[in-house]
Each structure stands twice: as C-alpha cells, then as structure tokens.
Scaffold this active site. Structure first.
Site, short mmCIF file in Angstrom:
data_model
loop_
_atom_site.label_atom_id
_atom_site.label_comp_id
_atom_site.label_asym_id
_atom_site.label_seq_id
_atom_site.Cartn_x
_atom_site.Cartn_y
_atom_site.Cartn_z
N GLY B 29 39.80 37.93 -19.24
CA GLY B 29 40.58 37.57 -18.07
C GLY B 29 41.87 38.34 -17.92
O GLY B 29 42.53 38.26 -16.89
N CYS B 238 16.82 28.62 3.83
CA CYS B 238 16.56 30.00 4.26
C CYS B 238 15.38 30.01 5.25
O CYS B 238 14.33 29.43 4.98
CB CYS B 238 16.24 30.89 3.06
SG CYS B 238 15.69 32.54 3.55
N CYS B 241 12.39 32.26 3.43
CA CYS B 241 11.67 31.83 2.23
C CYS B 241 11.81 30.32 1.97
O CYS B 241 11.23 29.81 1.03
CB CYS B 241 12.15 32.61 1.00
SG CYS B 241 13.74 32.04 0.37
N CYS B 263 18.62 34.04 3.18
CA CYS B 263 19.21 34.31 1.86
C CYS B 263 20.09 35.55 1.90
O CYS B 263 19.69 36.59 2.43
CB CYS B 263 18.11 34.58 0.83
SG CYS B 263 17.23 33.13 0.29
N CYS B 269 15.07 36.44 -2.14
CA CYS B 269 14.27 36.01 -1.00
C CYS B 269 12.88 36.67 -1.06
O CYS B 269 11.86 36.02 -0.88
CB CYS B 269 15.00 36.41 0.29
SG CYS B 269 14.41 35.54 1.75
#
Lengths: 361, 290, 256
Positions: B29, B238, B241, B263, B269
């Site tokens: 970080g 979606c 899909c 997606c 997808c």
C-alpha cells in the site's frame, strides 16, 4: 437481439491510415522535406529540441513533420525516442563565456566588453505581413554577415560580481542529478528545478513569468544579459584520462539582475535569475530566468507572498507539457465503468431524496 | 521493432522498476517513487501500467489487456499490440489462461490464481490528493498515519447525501496501515482486492509511483460502523448472458432512451454464453463469437 | 503533584532580534496562565514555542504526558508531538479561519479530532458534535452548515468546540476574543470561563486585553521586549502592579 460492439482493432488501423493521408495533404502540392523544416522552421525546431530535451535538429524537424506541425506532439515524439537512448554520462559544464555569440544584448549597460550584438531578431521588425514571401521564388539576398564574436565575451554579471554588487553563485562540484533518471523529489535542488524549467512548456513559463511582472511576487527584473550562440560540449573520457570535444550546441542564455535584498547584517545586493535553453529560444530563456528568480524566495530570505510563481511544487509539477497534455487528453478515453457507477449512485440518491419528500408531504 | 529491447524498455530501466516493485511488495500500500520513463504512448494512457508490465514480462508469459473490463476497447487493443510487437509474447482474451493481466478500471470477474499478476493503470495514486493537493504534505500524512481527514470526507458525504458518495476509486486501508487508492475501479470491485491469491501491482507513470498488494493482503474499504461499505452494481441481469452477479455496462439502444445492461467483463460474458447461459437479448453462442 | 507544563529558560531569536528570552514558569493542573503585553512583546512567539508550532532556540518545555510522565516536547518524535496536538492539547487561534476547515460542515469540524483518533461510528460522532455545538451555544440544526455561513463569534465558538471535543488537558489560546465586537466578546468570555471550570482545563492564554485575563486567568505574566517583567496572581498584578510598564498598562486600561 443485441450484438455488442467490437472492432477496436480495425478502427485503430483505419484511423492511422486516415491520419497519414491528412498529414500529406493535397498531393498536388509538393511534399515538405525534413531539411526544409530544419532550415526554414528553425524556431519551431528549436522549441521542440528544448522541450524534448534532445539536441538534434534533424530528428526535431522529422518530429514536426510527422506531428503535422503540432509542436507538443513533436516534443512527445522526441521524448519517447530519447527514453530509448543509453545515457553514457555527464559532460563538463558548458562554458557560455566562450560562446560564439550571434546575438548578445544587455539591458543594464549601454556598452560592455564584447559589445551589443543585435543578431537575427524580430525585435525591431514591423509586424506587417510580407506578401513577397507568399510569392514563389528566391527570397532576399544573403545578409552581409558580421563574423560571430569568437572567444571570450565576459558575462555582464561578472562585472557586478567583481564589486560584490550581485549575489555570488559559487560553482557546485559533482555530477548534478538527472530529472529524466530519477523521480522528482520535493523540495527540489536548484539543479533539478532548472532542469525542469529548461524543458518546461514555453507557454506555461511565459504566463508565470508575466504574472510576476504584474505583481504576483513581483521582483523587478533587468535583462542583465541575453546571449545566443554556439558552445562546445566536452566530455571527460575515463579511459583516456582527458576531455574531448563532442560537438557544438546552440544555446540561449539569459541572466536577469533583480532588485536588491539586504538585511542588518548583509549589505544590499542585486540578486539573479537564470535561464538556459537549447537553440534560439529567447522568450523561453527570459521567462525561465524570471520564474527561477521567483522560486528562490526561500534561499534569499524573502517573504512567501503566496504567488503561483513562488510555489515550487505548483510550478514544477505542472510545467511539463507532455505530462500535462497526456493527463488532460486522457479524459477522452473510455470511462464508462466509472461513469456507470456514478450514474447508479445519482439515481439512488435522487430516488432516496424523492422518497424523503413524499414521506414529508 | 527489432531495434528495441525485449518489452521495449532497456534492461537497466527494467531493473530499476523491479526494485521499486519489490519495495512496493515489501510495504503493501505504500507508494514507491520511481523514475518513470517517457513511453511511446501518452501519459494517461497507461504508461505506469505499461512500464510495470514491461518489467514483469518474460518470454513465456501469456498476456491479457483489458480496459473497462473489455479486451477489444481501443486502448486495450493498442497496448496489447505494443507488447505483441516489442516482446513477442503470446496474448489471450481468456482470464483463466493469462499469466499477466494489465487492466484499466476493472478487476476480472473470475477469481484470480497464485500464478497470475494483475497490473493496474493508475492516474492519481494519492488517495488524499483531493483533500490535500501538496505531495510534500500527503507524504507526511501517510508517514504519520494521519488519516482523520479521509474520514471527515466520508462524514461530509453522509451528512449531505445520507450515504458515502464515492462510487469508484473508493479508498481502502491495506493491512491496517496505508490508505491506498485502488485506481478508478468501481467500488463493486473493491472486495476482490482483499485476500486475492494473485500479485496486484499498481503503476502510475506520470506521477512516478508504484504500489502493490502481495497475495492474500487484507484490504478494507473505509467506512463507518453504522454506514458500512457496500459494493453496488446496476440492479439488473446481463442481457446477453443473464448473469446477475457481474458488473454491468449500460447501453442505450434506441432514440427513445431504451437501455439494456451487459457484462462489463467481456470474457466473463463470452464464457458464460459458451457454457449455455442466455440473457433476455442474447443470441445463442457460436464459435465465431470467440 | 507534578506541574503539567514546565517551562525553563525558553528563548527564540529572529536573526539578531529577540523574539522571547529567559522565560520560565510552571503550569499546574487546572490552572490558567495569562500572558499579556502589547503587540511585539513576544507573547505570540512564546505561545508558538510552548505549543510546538515553533522550535525554541534555547530552553526546554516539559509536558507531563498521561502514560510516560514528564517529557521534553522538543525531544519527542514528530508523530508523538502530532498525536499530542490532536488529543491532549488544543490550540485556539485568534482568527477562526486558521483553526477551522472552512469547506467542511460544523459537524465535520467538531468530529475531525474524534475520527483522527479512531472514532468510526457516524451516529456517535454526530451526536457528540451536536452535544458540543450545544455547549458552545450553537443550535443543533446548524450542524450541517459550513463555518462560512457563521458569524465571527459563532466561528470562534465552533473553533473552541472543535478543540475541546477530545477532552484535552491543556489549551493554548492566542487572543481568543480578538477581532470580535465587545458584546460578543463578553458572551464568549462567559462561555470560556464556564468550560474551563467545568472541565478543569489548564490553559495558557495570550492576549493584550486585560479584561480577558481578569476573568479567566489565575496567574499572570507581563511581557515586554521579549522578556517577562512581572508575574504573579492575576488580582495581585492587576490591582497592585509593581513594574512601571505594568502600571502604565493597567492605567491605560482603566482610562478606556
């Protein structure tokens, strides 16, 4: 039925082909040669060399041609190329005192050893469009050329220094840090600061320098000296044990003499700002000197007046036009994922606000 | 492009970047300064990610590049081509087959593995930047763990909007120490940052910073106990899909403002449709879709 | 009992000019020390040296920390000093703009110190902010307003709430009533006196206004040209000034 858009690859290829066609323009007009740009667009070439941090007029001219005359784009091409070059070492400091001056003026003394040399300047041209240039054919006959001043043309600041009237700038030993090989650390040394300004955007520095003249950290500057000319670049080759001359570069150097400072213990003295830029680039060199001087307030015990030109972090982090233009223009790249998340948030907040209103009614 | 070194950068530059990456992995970080080079694409186009990728790539790698979750967005195509040309590495659009994935703004839906590296492109690495513009000051705030101001910002959001109004680039705390900007991924992706088996590297070229999450780092999205962090997405499935748990793009399909959701992760997808899933507007999967 | 703050021979110079010099005193828990003098007398420099805003050139400032006892504040690391600044110590600036975040709501301003030391419950933070707004006589419904919408007196009260919310033990105040109307000053002084008593605060208050120290300070130091020329119990110094300069200061006030 919905079919998702595809074809990023083909779009890119087509865009590149179209770009090439546009760059060439009307094929009935003869193509511009790199040599023509180098010889006839010299100030553009100089600017690209300066901000691209690479002294190579041919590559600079090529970059201008490839960039369709967009100078920042040309600077970018040069910078990207420069990254791929190996770094062999540092040269000796160039001695601008031995510059073969094409132009050398001082605004502080009527005359000085070495003389005032006007050189090829726009300064006293009347800005009237010259329609003769629009006509094809040979231009004016060659100017009768005064030989460039060879040898020592002493610096004007040196005369003030001899009397102790101007703050001294003792030489610093050792190899200075290289802005292109280390990340910028703040507060920056003066060497790093000057490097950043030397390759900084001319327009940005011009605006900042102008702001100091108009009172944002005003520090009245006299152009002690402005000189343009060729200097030799020398490098010590460890294997040989002596220095050899690698070649020559044309530089513009500007040294300003600024209002004096002083205190109870220190007698009043003039101070100075410094600008040094590749090629004939005098607007940039003068601007650099003014900004350099404004940034030195801390060393000189001056007051922080909160002016933009005094703010080292503000100036150094924003003067590079390649960084600036990249970040500015990247907002045209797809951001629809982020935008989608904002869209949902705003819809949600508006829904909740609407429910709150209904509940209140 | 044989005049350039493998993956464009010279070996010395790559070593410098690798040292920065190792330091970044050692201090999760923490933003490690590095001497970012000028790349042949503009700052803002992913120069940080490209340099990190260049420093990590080996000839055996299989590279995937996504932008907004998709492999065929123009900039993803451009970066993938760059490495095909300069490194000659194999490329793929399949998340599972990639050994190194460079991304802008998304984390793939499919869980990553220990054999993978995810490289993020980062515009502004400093999570405190818009609270305090000075680098000199923000570095001090990180050093002294002075993160109160960050929570003041979240407090202000709630007092004004009733909820934390940060939708992307949602700040996180890494291993209880550094507050980090996860790059502009939607907050939907934040939970995937934590406890991830893959190495996650973040490169900011213009800002000259590299930071990292070693595998299985603990990453917590900042919040309040009584206003906990919530990963959100469009409330839809979606259209292609039928997935109900993936991040969705909104697509406007007609002049009347009609819209569908699909997606954002195009490979996810495709894989679902190949497995026989079908959404309301989807066509049955054909090999040509691949 | 240990003094909360021990000041020994503190000096600060600006080049050849003396900021303050040879200042020593002890501040006991629950005690309020007033520092008076005209502008340029060195009282603000002294306050800056005591509160860690400025490093003195000479002398020591020893603070009795909660967990580690008396410590030289200059020898502390920066994280330790900053931690002290946002927990045990408070600093009230003359100009509320210097002590407030003007772009942050009143609630956020008061809540910042709580969040800085780990408070993570929005409802609790807000409740404490509202409670403190009440204690400085700011209506609860102003909690989401920014200080820019407040009067000067309200801004100063908000700054006090922002400082006191974390329950500090030592408060430094620089001309807390400066720049306020006389009627507003009186109300603020009243409020400050109540809070100081109620919380048992120790404080160092710098002011040129003798009415402020008369009302708030237990003890008094009079400064001139960077040095302390007279010190003692407030009533004693004000009613029976020994030094000629103090006599002048007191009489000029009486003439007002």
């Amino acid at each position: 039925m919905y079919v998702a858009v595809k074809g990023g690859e083909r779009a890119i290829d087509n865009a590149h082909a179209w770009l090439a066609e546009e760059r060439r323009g009307d094929r009935d007009v003869p193509e511009l040669s790199v040599a023509q740009i180098r010889e006839q667009m010299t100030l553009a070439v100089n600017r690209v060399m300066a901000e691209g941090s690479l002294y190579d007029p041919d590559l600079s001219a090529l970059a201008i041609k490839q960039a369709r005359g967009d100078l920042i784009e040309a600077v970018f091409l040069i910078r990207a190329y420069r990254t791929t070059l190996p770094r062999f070492g540092a040269t000796q400091p160039v001695d601008t005192g031995t510059m073969r001056c094409e132009r050398r003026i001082s605004a502080t003394f009527k005359d000085a050893p070495g003389g005032q040399v006007l050189g090829p300047t726009f300064d006293y041209t009347h800005r009237l469009l010259d329609f003769a240039l629009a006509a094809e054919g040979e231009g004016p006959a060659p100017a009768s050329e005064a030989p460039a001043r060879a040898g020592d043309v002493p610096h004007v600041a040196g005369f003030l220094g001899r009397e102790g009237l101007i703050q001294p700038e003792p030489p610093v030993d050792g190899v200075p840090p290289d802005l292109t090989r280390q990340s910028m650390e703040l507060p920056a040394s003066r060497a790093l600061r000057l490097q950043a300004l030397a390759r900084g955007d001319e327009g940005f520095l011009l605006g900042l320098a102008y702001s100091t003249q108009r009172g944002y950290a005003r520090n009245h500057a006299f152009v002690g000296e402005l000189r343009i000319g060729a200097v030799a670049v020398e490098m010590e080759i460890p294997e040989l044990g002596f220095t050899i001359e690698l070649g020559e570069v044309v530089l513009t150097e500007c040294e300003t003499v600024n209002q004096f400072t002083g205190s109870k213990t220190e007698p009043p003295q003039f101070t100075r700002g410094y600008g040094l830029v590749f090629g004939q680039t005098e607007r940039k060199a003068i601007a650099m000197a003014l900004v350099d001087r404004a940034l030195r307030w801390k060393d000189l015990g001056e007051e922080d007046r909160g002016a933009p030109a005094q703010d080292e972090e503000f100036v150094l982090m924003h003067c590079d036009n390649i960084q600036a233009t990249g970040f500015l223009e990247h907002i045209k790249l797809p951001h629809y994922v982020d935008f989608q998340s904002e869209l949902e948030l705003i819809r949600k907040l508006r829904r909740e606000a609407g429910e709150g209103r209904e509940a209140a009614e | 492009m044989s005049e350039y070194n493998f993956a464009y950068l010279d070996e010395e530059t790559k070593r410098m970047i690798r040292r920065a990456i190792l330091k970044a992995l050692a201090i999760p970080g923490y933003q490690v300064p590095f001497a970012s080079r000028e790349m042949p694409m503009p700052y803002g186009w992913g120069t940080g990610g490209v340099q990190v990728t260049a420093a990590c790539l080996i000839p055996e790698d299989r590279l995937k590049v996504i932008d907004q979750g998709a492999d065929d967005t123009t900039n993803a195509v451009s970066i993938r081509q760059f490495f095909e040309k300069t490194a000659g590495v194999a490329v793929t659009e399949e998340t599972a087959r990639a050994s190194l994935i460079q991304t802008r703004h998304r984390i793939p839906e499919m869980p990553l593995t220990e054999d993978q590296i995810l490289v993020y492109q980062v515009p502004i690495p400093e999570p405190l930047r818009f609270l305090e513009p000075r680098e000199t000051e923000t570095r001090k705030m990180h050093a002294l763990e002075e993160y109160g101001l960050m929570h003041v910002k979240l407090y202000e959001d709630i007092s004004r909007h009733g909820t934390i109004s940060t939708a992307y680039a949602y700040p996180v705390r890494v291993e209880g120490r550094y507050v980090m900007d996860p790059s502009p991924i939607p907050k939907f992706d934040n939970p995937k940052l934590s406890d991830c088996p893959a190495i996650q590297l973040f490169g900011a070229g213009r800002e000259q910073r590299i930071y990292a999450l070693p595998p299985y780092s603990r990453v917590v999205s900042l919040d309040f106990e009584d206003h906990p962090f919530e990963a959100s997405k469009a409330d839809a499935d979606c259209a292609l899909c039928g997935a109900g748990d993936s991040y969705l793009d909104e697509v406007i399909v007609d002049d009347a403002g009609g819209r569908i959701f699909v997606c954002s992760d195009t490979d996810h997808c495709r894989a679902r449709r190949a497995a026989g899933h079908l959404g309301a507007e989807g066509a049955p999967y054909e090999e040509a879709d691949a | 009992m240990t003094p909360l703050l021990q000041v020994r021979d503190v000096a600060k110079f600006y080049g050849p000019r003396v900021g303050c010099e040879a200042v020593s005193f002890d501040l006991w828990p629950g005690e309020v020390m007033g520092v008076v003098g005209e502008s340029g007398s060195g009282k603000s420099t002294l306050l800056a040296c005591l509160s860690g805003q400025m490093a003195p050139d000479q002398g020591v400032v020893i603070y009795d920390t909660r967990d580690r006892g008396p410590m030289d504040t200059r020898a502390m690391s920066e994280p330790e000093r900053r931690m002290l600044m946002r927990t045990d110590w408070a600093l009230v600036h003359q100009n509320p703009r210097d002590g407030l975040r003007m772009g942050v709501s009143a609630g956020g301003n008061v809540g910042e110190r709580l969040m800085a030391v780990g408070a993570r419950h929005y409802g609790d933070i807000r409740a404490r902010a509202v409670d403190w707004l009440g204690r400085v006589e700011i209506a609860a419904e102003r909690v989401d307003d920014r200080p820019t919408a407040f009067s000067g007196g309200m801004q100063q009260r908000l700054q006090i709430a922002r400082n006191l919310v974390s329950g500090p033990r030592l408060v430094f105040m620089d001309e807390p009533t400066g720049g306020l109307d006389v009627s507003v000053q009186a109300r603020l002084l009243d409020l400050l006196r109540g809070l100081v008593r109620e919380m048992g605060l120790s404080a160092v208050i710098v002011t040129h206004d003798l009415a402020v120290v008369r009302l708030l300070a237990d003890r008094l130091m009079v400064m001139k040209d960077g040095r302390v020329i007279e010190a003692g119990l407030t009533d004693q110094v004000l009613d029976d000034p020994q030094h000629g300069y103090t006599q002048l200061l007191v009489s000029s006030v009486l003439q007002v």
